[in-house]
Each structure stands twice: as structure tokens, then as C-alpha cells.
Enzyme design. Structure first.
Site, PDB file in Angstrom:
ATOM      1  N   GLU A 119     104.505  58.476 109.328  1.00 40.37           N
ATOM      2  CA  GLU A 119     105.660  57.499 109.973  1.00 40.37           C
ATOM      3  C   GLU A 119     104.990  55.999 109.350  1.00 40.37           C
ATOM      4  OE1 GLU A 119     105.828  56.791 114.253  1.00 40.37           O
ATOM      5  OE2 GLU A 119     103.820  57.412 114.441  1.00 40.37           O
ATOM      6  N   ARG A 143      76.079  44.651 115.800  1.00 42.40           N
ATOM      7  CA  ARG A 143      77.195  45.666 116.028  1.00 42.40           C
ATOM      8  C   ARG A 143      78.572  44.821 116.146  1.00 42.40           C
ATOM      9  NH1 ARG A 143      77.239  50.513 119.887  1.00 42.40           N
ATOM     10  NH2 ARG A 143      77.543  48.879 121.529  1.00 42.40           N
ATOM     11  N   LEU A 153     105.663  58.928 116.432  1.00 39.09           N
ATOM     12  CA  LEU A 153     106.225  58.469 117.985  1.00 39.09           C
ATOM     13  C   LEU A 153     107.648  58.878 117.603  1.00 39.09           C
ATOM     14  CD1 LEU A 153     106.113  56.627 120.406  1.00 39.09           C
ATOM     15  CD2 LEU A 153     107.062  54.896 118.884  1.00 39.09           C
ATOM     16  N   TYR A 155      84.625  44.660 121.533  1.00 40.83           N
ATOM     17  CA  TYR A 155      83.855  44.183 122.618  1.00 40.83           C
ATOM     18  C   TYR A 155      82.345  44.872 122.648  1.00 40.83           C
ATOM     19  CZ  TYR A 155      83.949  48.997 124.814  1.00 40.83           C
ATOM     20  OH  TYR A 155      83.824  50.527 125.068  1.00 40.83           O
ATOM     21  N   LYS A 191     103.883  55.747 123.218  1.00 43.88           N
ATOM     22  CA  LYS A 191     104.035  54.306 122.776  1.00 43.88           C
ATOM     23  C   LYS A 191     102.944  53.513 123.421  1.00 43.88           C
ATOM     24  CE  LYS A 191     108.026  51.285 121.541  1.00 43.88           C
ATOM     25  NZ  LYS A 191     107.588  51.343 120.194  1.00 43.88           N
ATOM     26  N   HIS A 194     102.744  42.772 114.547  1.00 41.54           N
ATOM     27  CA  HIS A 194     101.765  43.313 113.903  1.00 41.54           C
ATOM     28  C   HIS A 194     100.651  42.696 113.066  1.00 41.54           C
ATOM     29  CE1 HIS A 194     103.964  46.604 116.056  1.00 41.54           C
ATOM     30  NE2 HIS A 194     103.190  47.459 115.624  1.00 41.54           N
TER      31      HIS A 194
HETATM   32  N1  PLP Z   1     106.778  54.682 115.111  1.00 42.81           N
HETATM   33  C1  PLP Z   1     106.063  53.508 115.535  1.00 42.81           C
HETATM   34  C2  PLP Z   1     104.508  53.655 115.299  1.00 42.81           C
HETATM   35  C3  PLP Z   1     106.603  52.473 116.243  1.00 42.81           C
HETATM   36  O1  PLP Z   1     105.886  51.323 116.668  1.00 42.81           O
HETATM   37  C4  PLP Z   1     108.153  52.469 116.273  1.00 42.81           C
HETATM   38  C5  PLP Z   1     108.701  51.088 117.262  1.00 42.81           C
HETATM   39  O2  PLP Z   1     107.989  50.335 117.381  1.00 42.81           O
HETATM   40  C6  PLP Z   1     108.729  53.438 115.665  1.00 42.81           C
HETATM   41  C7  PLP Z   1     108.162  54.468 115.127  1.00 42.81           C
HETATM   42  C8  PLP Z   1     110.283  53.117 115.846  1.00 42.81           C
HETATM   43  O3  PLP Z   1     110.652  53.475 117.353  1.00 42.81           O
HETATM   44  P1  PLP Z   1     112.190  52.905 117.877  1.00 42.81           P
HETATM   45  O4  PLP Z   1     113.015  53.388 116.956  1.00 42.81           O
HETATM   46  O5  PLP Z   1     112.101  53.665 119.438  1.00 42.81           O
HETATM   47  O6  PLP Z   1     112.004  51.495 117.878  1.00 42.81           O
END
Ligand code: PLP
Length: 287
Positions: free
Chosen positions: A182, A52, A207, A33, A149, A102
């Protein structure tokens, strides 16, 4: 006078202006934006703002929704239709509307454009400047709260797209220490040479996947040894097994990391037995 917004090719009443629920800005934070000040009926620093904007588009490999010339026409039109002489014009571009995934949608998906303008009280700004303002300090934890999340998934989107372009299913994030945190949408695991199941502790930089937690239960039931700690990319490449977990991938074995084959290049037995036992252990609520 009713406010007017521009939404994807139409000038509509602000109260009725809406985007689709699968707009990638809404679902994935996959958008950019700009805000320009309007002072005495003039757009301030428009060239720099549009420069920009173009840079932001480029950096995210996002197509422009229209030419710069057309965009400046729309900006002026929204400002004028709202009779804004002092205020701001806001413009937002997202990667468009597509089924949630994604990775980028196909090139046929048109970027989405929203433009709004609103009046602002110039005198209030002057009063603030006369008295001065206070600030507080907060830790700069932007990009840092991956334990929540949120739909602010732009880094995950970019990582997943990179994986797709490399012919991979997932991208693993690696921290400054060279340790895997992760995946873009999954948790990361390895099985060491001596049979230890390793995944990063959920307190630090990941997460807490629900599937991850259930897989820890499954592992306990199967009598597997588990260590919650970070592991390096090298350790993962040399591991007996690697796998990922998420609600939609369940337990999915990994056979290559950055082109290096893991073990013999076939799904590992620990990953497959965890996958097999998963539904026996997981909570099941009738739909
Ligand atoms: N890590 C990330 C960044 C995620 O977005 C997700 C799921 O969307 C997970 C891990 C796995 O989480 P879950 O087992 O609750 O689906």
C-alpha cells in the site's frame, strides 16, 4: 518535593509539563528517545547514550535540538533539580510542532526536547537480581501490525518524505516478494490490461482503508471485475491504469511509478469514473 521537567527551553512543574497537540512525536511517532540510569548520583554510560541519540537523529534526518554539551547540561540540571541519586533520566526529541503532514516540516521548525528524571528503588532491582525473573515469548510483530491505524507512523513518515524529495505524491511500500502492499497513507490499485481492478487483500500487510472498501462497492455498482490480490511493481508499471485511495485523496489516478509512465501518462478512465461515482455510493452524514 515537586518533580521538575524540561520542556522546550523551560523547566516546569512535572504536573504542568505538556507538549502541543501537533507535536510530531504525539501525532506521528516521529521522535526518538534515550534513557540513562542514574546510580549514586552518576549518569551511567552517558557518552554511549548520547552517541546512540546522535545516530538515531542522523538516521531519521532529524536536527539536534541543541549541542551535545548543552544537552548534557540540561540532563544534569533535570537530575539535580529532581534530586535524583538513583533512578533514571529520560530524554525525547521529536521533529517538532507543525500542521499534521507525513512529510517533514520546513527547516524552520525547531525540534522539540523533553527531559524528565525520576527516582527508582535500587533495593527492588537488587531483590529482582537475587531471585531472578521470568519471561514469556511473543511473536516479534513490531512494524507488522499495519492493519491497525496507529499513530506509530515513522516508517510512513520516512517513505512520504522520500516521495516528496523525488517530486512524487506518494510512496508505495513493496514487500519481500516484490509486491506492492500500500502507500504511506493510501491504498494501492491497478487496472490490468483486460480491465480487472486489482488491490491487495486487506488481510495481509495493509490498512483496510475505508475508502478502499467503499470503492469496492462503487466498482460492484459499475459492474467492474475485481480481484483482491497482490501485484508486483512490474505488473503495476505495465498496467492499463494505477490509482490510489484514501479519505482525503478519494480516488486519485497515478500516471508514473518510479519514473515509468503508466499507460499513456494520463489519468485512466476507470479511476476517474470511480472517483466520479464515489459520493453517490459513500455514506453521507450531515455535519
Ligand atoms: N493506508 C494507510 C497506511 C493509511 O494511513 C491510510 C489513511 O490514512 C489509508 C491506507 C487509507 O485509508 P482510508 O481510506 O480509511 O483513509
Amino acid at each position: 518535593m515537586p518533580r521538575i521537567a524540561y520542556v522546550n527551553g523551560r523547566y516546569v512543574a512535572h504536573a504542568d509539563a505538556a507538549v502541543h497537540i501537533e507535536d510530531r512525536g504525539y501525532q506521528l511517532g516521529d521522535g526518538i528517545y534515550e534513557v540513562c540510569e542514574i546510580a549514586h548520583g552518576q549518569v551511567v554510560d552517558m557518552t554511549r547514550h548520547l552517541d546512540r541519540l546522535e545516530r538515531s537523529l542522523r538516521e531519521l534526518s532529524m536536527r539536534a535540538p541543541m549541542s551535545r554539551k548543552a544537552l548534557s547540561v540540561v540532563l544534569r540540571e533535570v537530575i539535580n533539580r529532581n534530586r535524583v541519586r538513583d533512578g533514571m533520566v529520560y530524554l525525547q526529541v521529536t521533529r517538532g510542532v507543525a500542521p499534521r503532514d507525513h512529510a517533514f516540516p520546513s527547516d524552520s521548525v525547531q525540534p522539540a526536547l523533553v527531559v524528565t528524571a525520576k527516582r527508582m528503588d535500587r533495593a527492588a532491582g537488587s531483590r529482582r537480581a537475587d531471585t531472578g525473573v521470568k519471561v514469556i515469548t511473543v511473536p516479534d510483530n513490531r512494524w507488522d501490525r499495519v492493519d491497525i491505524k496507529t499513530t506509530g507512523l515513522l516508517p510512513n513518515v520516512m517513505a512520504k518524505q522520500k516521495a516528496k524529495e523525488a517530486g512524487a505524491y506518494e510512496a508505495w511500500f513493496v514487500d519481500a516478494k516484490g509486491e506492492v502492499t500500500e502507500g504511506a497513507s493510501t491504498n494501492a490499485w491497478i487496472v490490468t490490461k483486460d480491465g480487472m481492478l486489482v488491490t491487495r487483500a486487506a488481510e495481509h500487510g495493509i490498512l483496510r482503508g475505508v475508502t478502499r472498501t467503499t470503492v469496492l462497492d462503487v466498482a460492484k455498482q459499475l459492474g467492474l471485475k475485481v480481484e483482491e490480490r497482490g501485484f508486483s511493481v512490474e505488473e503495476a508499471k505495465a498496467a492499463r491504469e494505477a490509482f490510489l485511495t484514501s479519505a482525503t485523496s478519494l480516488v486519485t489516478p497515478i500516471v508514473a511509478i518510479d519514473g515509468t509512465t503508466v499507460a499513456n501518462g494520463h489519468p485512466g478512465s476507470v479511476a476517474l469514473s470511480l472517483r466520479q461515482a464515489f459520493f453517490d455510493v459513500a455514506e453521507k452524514t450531515p455535519a
